[in-house]
Design a protein around this motif. Structure first.
Motif, PDB file in Angstrom:
ATOM      1  N   SER A  16      89.525  35.708  61.766  1.00 49.37           N
ATOM      2  CA  SER A  16      90.920  35.676  61.306  1.00 49.37           C
ATOM      3  C   SER A  16      90.978  35.550  59.782  1.00 49.37           C
ATOM      4  CB  SER A  16      91.675  34.515  61.958  1.00 49.37           C
ATOM      5  OG  SER A  16      91.257  33.270  61.432  1.00 49.37           O
ATOM      6  N   ALA A  17      90.036  34.802  59.186  1.00 48.92           N
ATOM      7  CA  ALA A  17      90.004  34.659  57.727  1.00 48.92           C
ATOM      8  C   ALA A  17      89.757  36.004  57.053  1.00 48.92           C
ATOM      9  CB  ALA A  17      88.937  33.654  57.315  1.00 48.92           C
ATOM     10  N   LEU A  18      88.933  36.857  57.684  1.00 46.61           N
ATOM     11  CA  LEU A  18      88.689  38.189  57.142  1.00 46.61           C
ATOM     12  C   LEU A  18      89.988  39.002  57.109  1.00 46.61           C
ATOM     13  CD1 LEU A  18      86.846  40.535  56.245  1.00 46.61           C
ATOM     14  CD2 LEU A  18      86.460  41.042  58.675  1.00 46.61           C
ATOM     15  N   PHE A  19      90.751  38.897  58.194  1.00 47.44           N
ATOM     16  CA  PHE A  19      92.006  39.651  58.256  1.00 47.44           C
ATOM     17  C   PHE A  19      93.029  39.141  57.242  1.00 47.44           C
ATOM     18  CE2 PHE A  19      90.430  41.180  62.348  1.00 47.44           C
ATOM     19  CZ  PHE A  19      90.842  42.506  62.310  1.00 47.44           C
ATOM     20  N   VAL A  20      93.056  37.831  57.029  1.00 49.35           N
ATOM     21  CA  VAL A  20      94.033  37.316  56.063  1.00 49.35           C
ATOM     22  C   VAL A  20      93.624  37.701  54.642  1.00 49.35           C
ATOM     23  CG1 VAL A  20      93.114  35.013  55.526  1.00 49.35           C
ATOM     24  CG2 VAL A  20      95.559  35.347  55.623  1.00 49.35           C
ATOM     25  N   TYR A  21      92.313  37.813  54.391  1.00 49.54           N
ATOM     26  CA  TYR A  21      91.865  38.303  53.085  1.00 49.54           C
ATOM     27  C   TYR A  21      92.316  39.752  52.896  1.00 49.54           C
ATOM     28  CZ  TYR A  21      88.843  40.871  49.933  1.00 49.54           C
ATOM     29  OH  TYR A  21      88.400  41.720  48.966  1.00 49.54           O
ATOM     30  N   LEU A  22      92.116  40.567  53.951  1.00 44.17           N
ATOM     31  CA  LEU A  22      92.535  41.967  53.865  1.00 44.17           C
ATOM     32  C   LEU A  22      94.050  42.075  53.633  1.00 44.17           C
ATOM     33  CD1 LEU A  22      90.372  43.565  56.701  1.00 44.17           C
ATOM     34  CD2 LEU A  22      90.115  43.883  54.228  1.00 44.17           C
ATOM     35  N   ARG A  23      94.796  41.192  54.297  1.00 46.33           N
ATOM     36  CA  ARG A  23      96.250  41.192  54.105  1.00 46.33           C
ATOM     37  C   ARG A  23      96.605  40.944  52.639  1.00 46.33           C
ATOM     38  NH1 ARG A  23      99.207  35.821  55.289  1.00 46.33           N
ATOM     39  NH2 ARG A  23      98.488  35.570  53.138  1.00 46.33           N
TER      40      ARG A  23
END
Length: 1498
Positions: free
Chosen positions: A981-988
């Motif tokens: 999930s942290a990866l996705f929030v970084y991408l966001r």
């Protein structure tokens, strides 16, 4: 788990069938209700027991209340019917009410059907169930009637109370029945939504009542109140509760909801918030600290003064911050207690209610303390900001010439716009820093209290993340600092370009200056990109840290066995880490902001401690009352570091009433002498005394934005007779008569819509009206024609100022004979002093000046000097006729009537949107930036992040209940999902950064293109401050705020939905309250936004005047000080600060008003969830799900707050898109290049100009300025253009350069229509020396050759020809010598010589001189005319001049009057007849008559 129970039917009536469900637990039997159980025997109500806790009794009571209300309602209707002749109000149709009425009718039909069923089918006449249904049927049909018939206000108030009471009581009883028995009668299920619909109708009716009441108030208030009376803020007289809940804002928000707010609707600040109060407090503290200052004290004085003044407010804010911190840290402990409570074997409702009560108290304290912390911090910040803005402004009024060299006008504006403004946020970030640090330490303490030693390993990654934040913050700070430096450079260049756009367009330099600004923006954009990308890395780090810490803490618990890894431990850890994550994220940002604030404090201290003007002139009465000015051995120098003083050994004594003229060549020190008398130039030695009040007229006219009258009165009360005298003495009466608004005509920024002569005469009238004792006039006649100059000298200097002391700097030798005394200056010294005759007999420098003038006069008629007598006679015989035939002003060459229609001024109020423009600005933001793909990626990645976050916590809640799942698996799966999930929030965040950067680039590119392609009319009617505000603060919002705000809104909305979804999955009943709370929050949000939008929009128009006024003051500070108007200007500035601060204050207060209400609504959802968990029987829900539900419930309020704040911020920020978009759609001027119509490379080869019936108007609905001019300028001819001030001379030049397009007719150059080719192709082939000489900040080289096309040798040749070689050779850096802002370190005459140097380098076939030698002496003028004749012998030279000798040797002379061509012929032929030109020459000769006679006698 829940399952459907069997349905049992008891009694006689099917209407008593109940839908029920039961919980799968052995101790609780299935519960059903029969008609008997619900209604009971009528004689023994509800089974013969009268128990107020029984739902049955409660329903009977509610029915009784409804019967009472309907009885009163029908009584009101009856009274209305009897008196209906007096009722004129029509019934208002409302489709929402009509729909609700139909629903009520359907429910009443259902109840009447039940009555019939009970009586006839079930034979229940002996049962009393049918009576209940009959009563309820009557109630529902009465409600249907009440929704249709609402006539009087009393009826509306009655039914409003009825609807609300009925809906809320039924809602409460149904909820109680549902919780107690898990069953609910089917008719109640059907009627429940209708009750909710009825509640919505009640809110709608309430809004209608309030709006009608306010409309009535709005209609009556202007009749009752005094016109122009300012609305006072309700804050000062509000109660304690109103202050806590911000209810004192209700009147403003109500007004904004009913109609779009305007500036007059905004209440004024309370006295303690006003800038004057804040400044006095700061000043008293500053003075004490400044006196104590020692060289060893390194603490910033500004910071010390601020801290001393605002200590009390800071302590109050600190108390609120402390309470908020404690309440946030306590929340995880309450979660722990709740989970423990659900694990108890025996139900203990008292303990459960105690927990709920504690939760209510904690959340209320958190809400109020948080709102008050932010409000009080920003309020203190506003006071600090106002105090420092006032201090900076006051300092610039006192700043010495040395200090002004160190701080340009742009930098002073930056101190106000950037540094002082930043103080508005300082208290917030200061308290945030220590508050978050305390919250972090307390949260760690809670973690140890719950987990014990198992929490110790978790501190390691937390510590590492904290350490990583330090270099991260440093890198970010460096990027932001570099960004600010680059932004300052861009804004300084942008300001300079905008202020000098006319010169840039005349020379066709737009592309080069645009590239300069774009290159500066590229440098700025590089640091912006780094900043935004680094922020996205920070987001990933922020979300990764809780995952790492929580996983390691779980492992620590499992290994050390310090706490059981159960639901209460797991979810308390997660809740605690959530409270720790905010400090981890915010502390670096807070430190970063404090570092920026520290930089601003240092900049402000440097400025406030800089060199001030020493009041060395004594304005007391001198020993001899007959002396006005006395200077003994005065040595003055602008720069004390240089060896060569500006003025040397000046001895001067001026008696009262004397008229003293100062003359000499360019750069002799004439203006510096006046500055020395004013005390503006530092004194090295000597003594100067001044007796009496001074009025000063500067060489470059300083005009304020405002009306002509305001500029003449200059803050003094109106005295009609004195005012008329001043206007007539300065030859302004005919100008004012020609203006559509008379003396109320608005003057644009820096007098943009006034001709040079008008500006000079307005400031001369200002001096005359001031009625001073001593008048210092710095070459006031240079911008007017000879006839007007003669009138001004005779009527003003020698007439209106007859009894005054006048020191006049002038190049007009013809006036010298009239004065009492003449000072001749050369190289900073008074070389000669005496009367006209004395100096002529002495010879030397003065004789050279007179001879130069004599030579120019002999050109008038070299063949026949005898005609002079004839001209004298003509002038003597027809002085009145001449003056009458040629009025002084005709529409300012059209500029005054630019808007065309009466009632409209040149500079209009700033355009702004009104009301809710919906999603249009955001749609523009996405379409202009072409960012739909990036926005979609942001939404997708955020959705994935929210889903994974929910999955990770749901996994913990479920897996903890399954024994076969090992601890390793539990922690491993959780860590894996959270890390993903942290990866996705970084991408966001990364996609959001890219979206913002793309938008910034697109908007800036479109904006700068549009501004540079705008016609000159746009710059004439638009204050520079408006454009700069969009290029600075609005663009900054696009750079930093909008992209992340949009993503935060999306993120918070998705998080909110997932939170409510998880809570509903555990206790579905919370959905009812949750959905209602969200709907109510949405309504409140809409109510707030109606006012907030307008507040932000109005605030966008109040900031620019603050900056414009400061910049305007900086340019005219010498004039302000000369007139001793510092205090008046300071008070005016304080009013502007207060207006701007009032918008800032009410915008922030309105945000807190909204948040405290939305927070209260979402807290209801939290309290309901907690109450349900307590009321549900023990064992109903597993502890894991309780922990999951409560952990999300505790974050729901924060998520809603986050969503509301950022949604409202986005709605406010998006206004910047509106504002920039306005200037992206400016109608452009014609193209720079027309590809299929490029002129030949050598065009124009001859330089012939043909004007064919040329007509010019500035706007379609304006009057003509040039009225059908037809003539030809032959190739190689020198053409002089003369005429009265405002006759159309400058407009003709503007038409030649196509600054304004012809309305009809054509201009041909070498047979080519100039309107058929591109502007760049035209303007590059023409040369001009404009009326107002313009230099740019840089060097001598860059000012002479901005495009870098010429060699040093060519530049030196041009410098030599334009008489600047000696001056520049004496400078240490030669061609690289500096030129300051506006060329302030060069005299006006020298600046005009620079402009001549530019055209000497270009050598085009056509040269235009627009009053090019107005500010230089006759001798230099004569030399330059020879240079021009020699260098441009084969060129067509068009000369617009006020000096007749300048054009007398032209091949042809054009005489313009009222925009018409009066005469066009050779000057010798025109002088042989009684022509207009001969009259002009006669008038000029008349003004020089006495001087010439003296020459002849000599």
């Amino acid at each position: 788990m829940l399952k459907k129970s069997s349905v049992e039917i008891e009694g006689q009536s099917t209407s008593c069938i109940c839908i029920s469900y039961q919980l799968d637990r052995s101790s609780v039997p299935a519960i059903t209700f029969s008609c008997t159980a619900m209604i009971g025997d009528f004689y023994g109500i509800c089974q013969g027991e009268f128990n107020l806790g029984s739902p049955c009794i409660q329903k009977i009571i509610v029915d009784g209340l409804d019967v009472l209300f309907l009885s009163i309602f029908f009584l009101f209707l009856l009274v209305e019917y009897v008196r209906r002749h007096s009722i004129s109000q029509n019934t208002r149709k409302d489709w929402v009410f009509l729909a609700c009425s139909v629903c009520c009718l359907i429910i009443s039909i259902a109840h009447f059907s039940a009555v019939l069923w009970d009586i006839f089918v079930e034979d229940g006449f002996n049962q009393w169930c049918w009576v209940v249904h009959l009563v309820r049927g009557l109630i529902w049909i009465s409600l249907a009637v009440s929704l249709i018939f609402q006539r009087t206000k009393a009826t509306k108030i009655l039914i409003l109370i009825w609807w609300v009471c009925s809906a809320l009581l039924v809602f409460a009883i149904n909820l109680e029945v549902l919780l107690r028995t898990n069953t609910i009668p089917i008719l109640d299920v059907v009627s429940w939504p209708v009750n909710f619909f009825l509640l919505c109708c009640a809110l709608r009716l309430l809004r209608h009542l309030v709006s009608r009441n306010n409309i009535g108030q709005n209609l009556s208030e202007p009749l009752l109140g005094k016109e122009g009376e300012k609305i006072q803020s309700h804050l000062g007289k509000s109660s304690f509760i109103n202050q806590l809940t911000f209810s004192w804002l209700n009147p403003l928000l109500r007004s904004g909801y009913l109609k779009p707010l305007v500036l007059e609707d905004i209440p004024s600040l309370v006295s303690e918030d006003e800038a004057l109060s804040a400044y006095h407090s700061f000043l008293s503290a500053w003075d004490v600290l400044w006196k104590r200052k020692s060289s060893g004290n390194s603490v910033n004085l500004v910071l010390q003064a601020i801290a001393k003044v605002y200590l009390k407010e800071s302590i109050i804010t600190g108390i609120f911050a402390f309470l908020r911190t404690i309440s946030v840290v306590v929340s995880p402990l309450l979660l722990y207690a709740f989970v423990q409570y659900t694990s108890l074997e025996e139900e203990n409702l008292r303990y459960g209610f105690l927990l709920v009560g504690l939760l209510v108290v904690v959340k209320i304290v958190e809400s109020i303390s948080q709102r008050q912390r932010i409000f009080t911090a920003r309020r203190s910040g506003m006071r600090m900001r106002s105090a420092l803005m006032a201090a900076v402004y006051q300092k610039q009024l006192k700043l010495s010439s040395i200090g002004r060299k160190r701080h340009s006008t742009g930098e002073i504006v930056n101190y106000i716009a950037v540094d002082a403004y930043r103080m508005g946020e300082f208290p917030f970030w200061f308290h945030s820093t220590w508050m978050y640090a305390l919250q972090l330490f307390l949260a760690i303490g809670v973690l140890f209290g719950i987990v014990g030693l198992g929490a110790l390993p978790g501190l390691v990654p937390l510590f590492i993340c904290g350490l990583l934040n330090i270099p991260f913050a440093k890198v970010l700070q460096n990027c932001q600092s570099q960004f600010m430096v680059a932004q300052d450079k861009r804004l300084r260049s942008t300001s300079e370009v905008l202020n000098n756009m006319k010169v840039i367009k005349l020379h066709s330099w737009e592309e080069n200056f645009k590239k300069l600004i774009e290159s500066l923006r590229d440098s700025e954009f590089k640091w912006l990109s780094k900043t935004q990308i680094i922020k996205s890395y920070g987001t990933g780090l922020y979300w990764m840290s809780p995952t790492l810490v929580s996983s390691i803490v779980f492992v620590g618990c499992a290994i050390t066995k310090s706490a059981p890894l159960n639901a209460s431990t797991i979810f308390t850890i997660l809740a605690t880490l959530r409270s720790m994550s905010e400090p981890v994220r915010m502390i670096p940002e807070a430190l970063s902001m404090l570092i920026q604030v520290k930089v601003s404090f240092d900049r402000l201290e440097t400025f406030l401690l800089d060199d001030e003007l020493k009041d060395e002139k004594e304005r007391s009465l001198l020993p001899s009352a007959s002396i006005s000015v006395r200077m003994n051995s005065g040595v003055f120098c602008w720069n004390k570091d240089t060896d060569a003083p500006t003025l040397r050994a000046v001895d001067l004594e001026v008696r009262k009433g004397q008229k003293v003229a100062v003359c000499g060549p360019v750069g002799a020190g004439k203006s510096s002498l006046l500055y020395a008398i004013l005390g503006e130039i530092p004194k090295i030695s000597g003594h100067i005394d001044v007796s009496g009040r001074i009025a000063y007229v500067s060489q470059i006219a300083w005009i304020q934005s405002g009306t002509v009258r305001d500029n003449i009165l200059y803050g003094k009360p109106m005295d009609s007779s004195k005012y008329e005298m001043a206007v007539k003495a300065c030859a302004l009466d005919k100008d004012l008569d020609s203006f559509s608004h008379g003396d109320l005509t608005e003057i644009g920024q820096r007098g943009i819509n006034m001709s040079g002569g008008q500006k000079q005469r307005i400031q001369l009238a200002r001096a005359v009206y001031n009625d001073a004792d001593i008048y210092l006039l710095d070459d006031p006649f240079s911008a007017v024609d000879a006839h007007t100059a003669a009138i001004l000298f005779n009527n003003c200097v020698m007439g209106a100022l007859e009894t005054k002391t006048v020191i006049l700097v002038t190049h007009q030798v013809e006036f010298l004979v009239e004065v009492d005394r003449i000072l001749v200056m050369e190289s900073g010294q008074v070389t000669q002093s005496g009367s006209y005759l004395d100096l002529l007999s002495a010879g030397t420098a003065f004789e050279q000046l007179v001879n130069a003038h004599r030579n120019s006069m002999t050109v008038l008629d070299p063949a026949d000097i005898g005609h002079r007598d004839e001209f004298q006679k003509k002038d003597e015989d027809q002085p009145k006729e001449s003056y009458k035939s040629y009025p002084m002003k005709e529409n300012s060459e059209g500029e005054i009537s630019l808007k065309g229609t009466t009632g409209v001024q040149l500079t209009e109020a700033e355009e702004k949107e009104i009301g809710d423009v919906g999603w249009k600005p955001f749609f523009n933001y996405i379409t202009v930036s072409k960012g739909i793909l990036l926005l979609s990626l942001c939404i997708l990645t955020q959705s994935a992040f929210a889903a994974l976050q929910a999955a990770s916590t749901y996994w913990l809640a479920i897996a903890i209940q399954v024994p076969r799942i090992t601890v390793a698996t539990l922690i491993g799966v959780y860590t894996g999902i959270s890390a993903l999930s942290a990866l996705f929030v970084y991408l966001r965040s990364y996609f959001a950064a890219l979206l913002g950067l793309k938008a910034s680039k697109a908007f800036f590119s479109h904006f700068i293109d549009s501004v540079f392609r705008a016609p000159m009319l746009f710059f004439d009617s638009t204050p520079v401050g408006r454009i700069l505000t969009r290029a600075s603060s609005d663009l900054c919002v696009l750079d930093f705020d909008i992209p992340f705000s949009a993503v935060f809104v999306i993120a918070a909305f998705i998080d909110m939905l997932s939170t409510i979804g998880i809570m509903a999955a555990v206790t579905w009943q919370v959905l009812i309250v949750g959905v209602l709370a969200m709907l109510a929050a949405n309504y409140v949000q809409g109510y707030y936004l109606a006012s907030a939008r307008e507040l932000i929009r109005i605030n966008g128009t109040t900031k620019a005047p603050v900056m414009n006024y400061a910049a305007e003051t900086s340019l005219g500070v010498a004039t302000i000080r000369a007139f001793s108007m510092m205090n008046s200007f300071f008070l005016n500035y304080l009013k502007l600060i207060d207006t701007d601060a009032s918008l800032f204050f009410h915008s922030n207060a309105a945000m807190e008003w909204l948040l405290i209400r939305v927070e209260a609504l979402q807290n209801l959802t939290l309290f309901t969830a907690a109450l349900l968990l307590v009321l549900l029987p023990q064992g109903t829900i597993s502890p894991g799900l309780v922990g999951l539900s409560l952990s999300y419930a505790l974050s729901l309020t924060g998520t809603q707050m986050f969503f509301t704040r950022w949604y409202c911020n986005l709605a406010n920020y998006i206004i910047s898109v509106e504002r920039i978009k306005q200037f992206m759609d400016i109608p452009p001027e014609p193209p720079a290049v027309v590809d299929n119509k490029r002129p030949p490379a050598l065009w124009p080869s001859q330089g012939r100009i043909d004007l064919q019936n040329l007509k010019i108007k500035y706007r379609p609905n304006a009057s003509l300025v040039l009225k059908g001019i037809t003539c030809s300028f032959k190739e190689g001819n020198r053409v002089g253009v003369v005429g009265r001030t405002g006759s159309g001379k400058t407009t003709l030049i503007s038409a030649l350069f196509r600054l304004v397009e012809p309305d009809s007719g054509r201009i041909l150059i070498d047979g080519l229509d100039i309107c058929s080719i591109g502007l760049r192709d035209l303007r590059l082939k023409l040369s001009i020396i404009p009326q107002e000489p313009t230099l740019f900040r840089g060097t001598v080289r860059t000012n002479l050759d901005p495009l870098g096309l010429y060699s040093d040798q060519q530049i030196w040749e041009a410098i030599e020809k334009c008489q600047l070689k000696a001056t520049i050779r004496s400078l240490p850096n030669l061609l690289d010598s500096s030129v300051s802002d506006e060329g302030d370190n060069w005299s006006v005459g020298q600046r005009q010589l620079f402009c001549l140097g530019r055209v000497l380098l270009k050598r085009n076939k056509i040269l235009v001189l627009d009053e090019a030698t107005a500010s230089i002496d006759s001798a230099t003028d004569a030399i330059l005319q020879k240079v021009i004749r020699k260098e441009f012998s084969n060129c067509t030279v068009i000369t617009v001049a006020h000096r007749v000798p300048t054009v007398i040797d032209s091949d042809m002379v054009m005489v313009l009057s009222y925009g018409k061509l009066v005469e066009y012929d050779e000057p010798s032929k025109l002088m042989e007849t009684n022509s207009s030109f001969s009259k002009l020459v006669a008038e000029y000769w008349s003004s020089c008559r006495r001087s010439s006679q003296q020459n002849l006698e000599m």
